[in-house]
Design an enzyme around this catalytic site. Structure first.
Site, short mmCIF file in Angstrom:
data_model
loop_
_atom_site.label_atom_id
_atom_site.label_comp_id
_atom_site.label_asym_id
_atom_site.label_seq_id
_atom_site.Cartn_x
_atom_site.Cartn_y
_atom_site.Cartn_z
N SER A 296 -9.37 -0.14 7.52
CA SER A 296 -9.35 -0.21 5.80
C SER A 296 -8.60 -1.12 5.70
CB SER A 296 -8.51 1.03 6.06
OG SER A 296 -8.38 2.40 6.41
N LYS B 106 1.27 -1.00 -0.11
CA LYS B 106 0.26 -0.42 0.25
C LYS B 106 0.85 0.80 -0.37
CE LYS B 106 -3.50 2.10 2.56
NZ LYS B 106 -5.23 1.71 4.47
N SER C 208 -9.74 2.43 3.46
CA SER C 208 -8.69 3.07 2.51
C SER C 208 -7.99 2.05 1.43
CB SER C 208 -8.01 4.05 3.16
OG SER C 208 -6.68 3.38 4.12
#
Lengths: 509, 99, 509
Positions: free
Chosen positions: C182, C83, C158
């Site tokens: 997330s 990420k 997210s």
């Protein structure tokens, strides 16, 4: 110590300054002193970057002290130790549990735009430091001492003064960012009256001495490892209230502390006398004029939005650790002074003067190099203090140090110099003319020890003053003084007066 | 009912150094009002007897040794800088005072 | 050759160990897959940056090690996606924001360093909501990621990029971060596995902070065993992270293998009353209840637990997070790195003006909202009522968990109230967006670990539903035992992994 006394009210631009003595007729001063101390740890407060002074810009930075995204702080254990020792030396309570907090504000010298500091949980609190001014002891109460980190250094380019006003842009070096700072804050210092400026100075001097003794910082005010902010307010005499205070920054020497207090007292009084109110603001001290000027106007009152630092865990010093550290404290300054006074055989007045001049450490070092206590004191409080005052610097800032003083005194002891010549040597040393030997040579200052040369001068003096010579032959030895004077004149002072006297008596009795 | 007016939003944006124009203020202020009303539901729920939690676990005294660790090179440190001069970060003229 | 991208990481590790495939083949297969389905208008857009050269170089080194009989780790050579909120030295790290466009960190996050040390080639950086603020990845400044199950729907947030990458077979493993769900919520809506470890058990050094007291990095995978293997690799104490726990992270893969045997006798499973009810999609609740029944069939005992403070968890979260974030994001000020924008029409802008213009241009709406809200919550006068109060709610939530764990070994709930909604559907309603995190937020506030495993497809829309399992702090192994058990029995019922029912993605280029 010079003081600026004005006997009449003066105006500086738009300001009216009330003479110091008059201020005290109507007002009681209250002071608060905030001192920031840069610790001499090897590494920074929250990362392992070195703290060495004078490195090339941005060579002592890492993701943490540069505030790079994702970086995290880790507390320097040695800094915590130093903080606790400072607190103990200041007779403070040491917190059983405390945290770091973020002080949020934007400024380019702050990589994270918040400073990791302590807010309502300082590691040390409720202490005191006793200071002496002219034989009177004042107890300065310490509110707190807490840990925080220093900011980077900004250089302002363009503009005329190198200061922020009118600069075109600025350059930032983050080497200093993250260096451990301990902030020591006093409670309001009251009841000092006319001694306020001296108490302030004495407190900072005593604090400096204490920190030097602890070995936690080199406390060089001229290098910024010790910084002082002076808070001052006036209240109507005897009212017991506290007036509006101003904070003065850029106070970079003991002398400036005293002058800043003095000036602000005069300035506040000028405003209050005219029926105005003092603006609560931050002011900047000007070394050259001994005055303060207003800082930039602040658009909002500072709301630092403090909250506990979530990337750090609480600091909870065990009582065992605190006691271990207490055992490492050096003897308290008062005890040390009493011991030294006894060792050196100084009178109370002599000791007080030495401490008051900020010369204690210098005298001690000079004595350690072999100089007699009285000689050390004589030079530091006499010739060198005078010279420092004239140049407006601190004793520690003179180009002459204990090593030079010891060397010169040794030359006096050996008979190469007398007092008068020694003073000229110091002049030369301060002017940067070289080592004592080089100065003596360049200026031709050595005492003449050659008896034949002295003898010739003595003969000349005897010949020039036959009646004095007769008196001496007749037993009035005291009259030799006039002849000695004549010989010294001929020798341009470069003779040992005692030897001259001997020679005179030899020849005439 | 707690309120966060358009003016207050402008003030907060200023504190946070974000330059919001009128259109943004018009758009964001009512959204913030709604959010604030929703989160304000917690007001007064917990009394003085409930201590606040800043960390889930009670770890204390995490320290590191006062030993030097490798730094970044100045090139690495300055690599992302918008402007560099004399091996330092160039920043535009600063208006405010140092704290 | 069978499609390597369809295999689990555990299977790939075995194939590498057996010498049947090489890491270069494996890595290339994934790069090809990314090239086929990630780009273009209708691509998944899971990746913000693909590092083909770097990944293949690492793959070659891995193959050399294996040839020499010296693999560094069972997963040596298995590619992984990261990420974009974790720093990767020399690879762009944008956090999904324009303000960090093109920023190349000079250091690796500890998690990334561990991946590299174990020999996993890093395929690239995955898309995310800007600075991890969001539940749909629509707040990325670089365009949204599409859900591989339906390209017009959100992949969750997210960490939608990591979940979509794994769901679309572009990577067998990915790293995500979870502050309020997330990792878990994207896992639920993409039919993948996502784990939020116990707070502090995975290092946050190099994880660009959103809410420091809530953030955790964790595994994003297609199977529970893969997650356990990755979790063990990235977990462990880090001296660079002061909030890092010292307990070792082990036994997770064993727990997963044990759980897969399907025996949950003696296990007490608590169903949280507050995490269900109105507003929860029917199809989600149906799959959830079936999952509960299945666990009972495996020998578990189900109890009802009540955590009354959970209804206030969202409010507390949306005060704590913005407060911490507003301070964390202050460092993005155009002075040291990142975007620098000058205000229009200003001849010689000041630093303050440049900061304001940059932050206005560089941050999206959601980030601005949260910064302003956070600044408000921390303001003097409001601190106690908002941030202070939220931290107290946090204490109550921790107590609710502690009480619940007295009567249950794990707690379960649906991971999210709905299946994947359409792109754009909730963009104009921030509050509606926040509701996606209802079930996941409490675990972050308390620091306890949680996993989302696929529970099936919802009847009404055929989209994935997630089952959330929560364990006490440091009991992460329970997540894997129960998760693996559920996965095994459900996979059997489905006749194969849930993802095999996902639509085939057309090559987009």
């Amino acid at each position: 110590m010079t003081t600026t006394t004005t006997t009449t009210t003066t105006t500086t631009g738009a300001e009216t300054l009330v003479p110091f003595e008059k201020v005290l007729e109507s007002y009681d001063p209250a002071m608060g002193l905030e001192v920031h101390v840069e610790l001499n740890t090897n590494t920074k407060m929250f990362c392992g970057c070195p703290t060495r002074f004078g490195a090339e810009p941005n060579t002592q930075v890492c993701p943490t002290c540069l505030g790079l995204p994702g970086a995290m702080p880790v507390v320097n254990g040695k800094a915590v130790e130093s903080a606790i020792r400072i607190g103990l030396a200041l007779n403070c309570q040491i917190a059983t549990w405390c945290r770091f907090a973020r002080k949020n504000y934007f400024y380019p010298d702050m990589p994270k735009n918040f400073q990791t500091s302590q807010y309502d949980e300082p590691i040390c609190f409720d202490g005191h430091l006793d200071v002496e001014v002219d034989g009177e002891t004042f107890r300065v109460e310490i509110e707190r001492a807490h840990m925080e980190e220093d900011t980077g250094k900004t250089t302002h380019i363009g503009g005329t003064t190198g200061r922020i006003h009118g600069a075109e842009y600025s350059l930032v070096d983050y080497n200093r960012a993250g260096i451990p700072l301990i902030e020591i804050v006093t409670k309001p210092i009251l009841g000092t009256g006319e001694k306020a400026p001296l108490v302030a100075r004495a407190y900072v001097a005593a604090l400096r001495e204490l920190l030097l003794g602890l070995g936690v910082s080199d406390v060089r005010m001229d290098q910024g490892s010790m910084r002082c902010d002076v808070n001052l307010s006036l209240a109507p005499k005897g009212s017991g209230r506290l007036g509006t205070r101003t904070e003065t920054k850029n106070v970079n020497s003991l002398r400036s502390v005293e002058r800043a207090v003095r000036f602000e007292m005069s300035r506040h009084a000028g405003i209050l006398d005219a029926g105005g109110s003092v603006l609560q603001e931050t002011r900047h001290f000007h070394e050259d004029t001994g005055t303060t000027s207003a800082g930039r106007e602040k658009s909002d009152a500072e709301d630092y939005r403090y909250f506990p630092e979530p990337d750090l865990v609480p600091v909870a010093p065990s009582r065992e650790w605190v006691e271990e550290l207490r055992a490492t404290l050096p003897e308290p300054p008062a005890v040390r002074r009493a011991r030294l006074q006894q060792e050196w055989g100084f009178s109370d007045l002599e000791m007080r003067d030495t401490v008051g001049a900020g010369a204690l450490g210098l005298v001690e070092e000079t004595i350690a190099l072999g100089t007699s206590p009285q000689a050390a004191r004589k030079w530091w409080l006499g010739e060198l203090a005078r010279s420092a005052n004239e140049s407006g610097v601190e004793l520690t800032e003179l180009p002459v140090g204990p090593a030079e003083v010891a060397a010169v005194q040794k030359l006096v002891d050996e008979g190469t110099l007398n007092d008068k010549l020694a003073r000229q040597v110091f002049e030369g040393l301060i002017a940067g003319e070289g080592t004592p030997e080089e100065v003596i040579e360049k200026r031709g200052l050595a005492l003449v020890s050659d008896d034949s040369a002295l003898g010739a001068a003595v003969d000349n003096a005897i010949a020039a003053h036959p009646d004095v010579a007769d008196k001496i032959r007749g037993g009035k030895v005291a009259a030799a003084g006039a002849l000695i004077g004549a010989v010294m004149k001929e020798m341009r002072g470069q003779a040992d007066a005692a030897r001259v006297r001997e020679l005179i008596l030899e020849k005439l009795t | 009912m707690p309120e966060i007016s358009r003016d207050e939003v402008a003030h907060l944006a200023d504190l946070a150094r974000i330059d919001l124009d009128d259109a943004e203020l018009d758009r964001l202020a009512p959204q913030l009002q709604v959010i604030l009303e929703s989160v304000a539901s917690i007001q007064g729920l917990a009394g003085d007897d409930v201590p606040p939690t800043s960390h889930p676990f009670p770890i204390t005294n995490v320290f590191r040794e006062d030993k030097v660790e490798p730094c970044l090179t100045p090139e690495e440190a300055l690599a992302g800088a918008p402007a560099v001069e004399q091996q330092r970060f160039v920043v535009p003229r600063i208006l405010g005072d140092e704290q | 050759m069978t499609d390597l991208t369809r295999k689990t990481a555990a299977e790939l590790a075995d194939l590498l160990a057996a010498g049947e495939i090489t890491s270069v083949q494996l890595t290339q297969a994934h790069l090809d897959r990314i090239a086929a389905v990630d780009g273009g208008d209708r691509g998944v857009h899971a990746f913000l940056h693909v590092d083909a050269d770097g990944a293949l170089a690492a793959a070659r080194e891995s193959d050399e090690r294996r040839a020499a009989g010296q693999p560094r780790h069972p997963l040596d050579g298995v590619p992984v996606a990261v990420k974009d909120v974790l720093t990767t030295r020399g690879l762009p790290t944008t956090c999904g924001s324009r303000i960090l466009a093109g920023w190349l960190p000079p250091y690796d996050a500890t998690v990334v360093a561990k991946l590299k040390a174990a020999g996993l080639p890093i395929l690239g950086k995955t898309n995310m909501d800007e600075f991890a603020m969001g539940s749909s990845t629509e707040h990325s400044a670089y365009g949204p990621t599409r859900n591989p199950w339906d390209l017009d729907r959100i992949p969750g947030g997210s960490g939608g990029g990591s979940a979509a990458a794994v769901a679309a077979f572009e990577a067998p493993l990915a790293i995500g971060t979870d502050t309020g769900g997330s990792i878990r919520q994207p896992g639920a809506v993409t039919g993948t596995v996502g784990v939020k470890p116990t707070y502090g058990s995975v290092s946050r050094y190099g994880l660009v902070a959103l809410a420091n007291s809530l953030d955790q990095a964790g595994p994003v995978t297609r199977t529970v065993l893969d997650a356990a293997l990755l979790h063990e690799l990235i977990g462990g104490h880090d001296p660079k992270d002061s909030t890092s726990v010292t307990d070792p992270v082990t036994g997770l893969a064993d727990a997963a293998r044990q759980g897969a045997s399907g025996d949950l006798t003696g296990l007490k499973v608590g169903v949280v009353a507050e995490l269900a009810g109105e507003g929860w999609q029917d199809g989600v609740m149906t799959r959830f209840r079936e999952a509960v029944d299945l666990l009972v069939k495996l020998g578990a005992e189900v109890v009802e637990v009540s955590c009354p403070t959970f209804v206030h968890a969202m409010a507390a979260y949306y005060l704590i997070l913005p407060a911490e974030a507003s301070s964390n994001l202050a460092k993005f000020d155009a002075m040291r790195y990142g975007l620098r924008v000058s205000p229009e029409g200003v001849a010689a802008p000041s630093a303050e003006e440049v900061m304001k213009a940059t932050r206005d241009a560089g941050f999206g709406d959601e980030v601005k909202r949260r910064i302003i809200l956070g600044t408000y919550a921390l303001s003097s006068g409001y601190y106690d009522a908002y941030y202070g109060q939220a931290q107290k709610i946090r204490t109550l939530i921790i107590r609710d968990f502690q009480k619940a764990y007295e009567s249950a070994d794990v707690l379960i709930s649906p991971t999210a109230p709905t299946t994947a909604f359409r792109l754009g559907e909730k963009l104009d309603d921030p509050l509606a967006m926040y509701l996606n995190d209802l079930a996941t937020i409490p675990a972050n506030l308390a620091g306890v670990p949680g996993i989302s495993v696929p529970a099936g497809l919802a009847e009404e829309d055929g989209l994935p539903v997630g089952l959330q399992i929560l364990a006490p702090a440091l009991a992460d192994d329970r997540l894997y035992r129960v998760g693996a058990a559920a996965e095994a029995v459900l996979t059997e019922r489905w006749g194969g992994p849930l993802l095999s029912k996902a639509p085939t993605l057309e090559a987009t280029l």
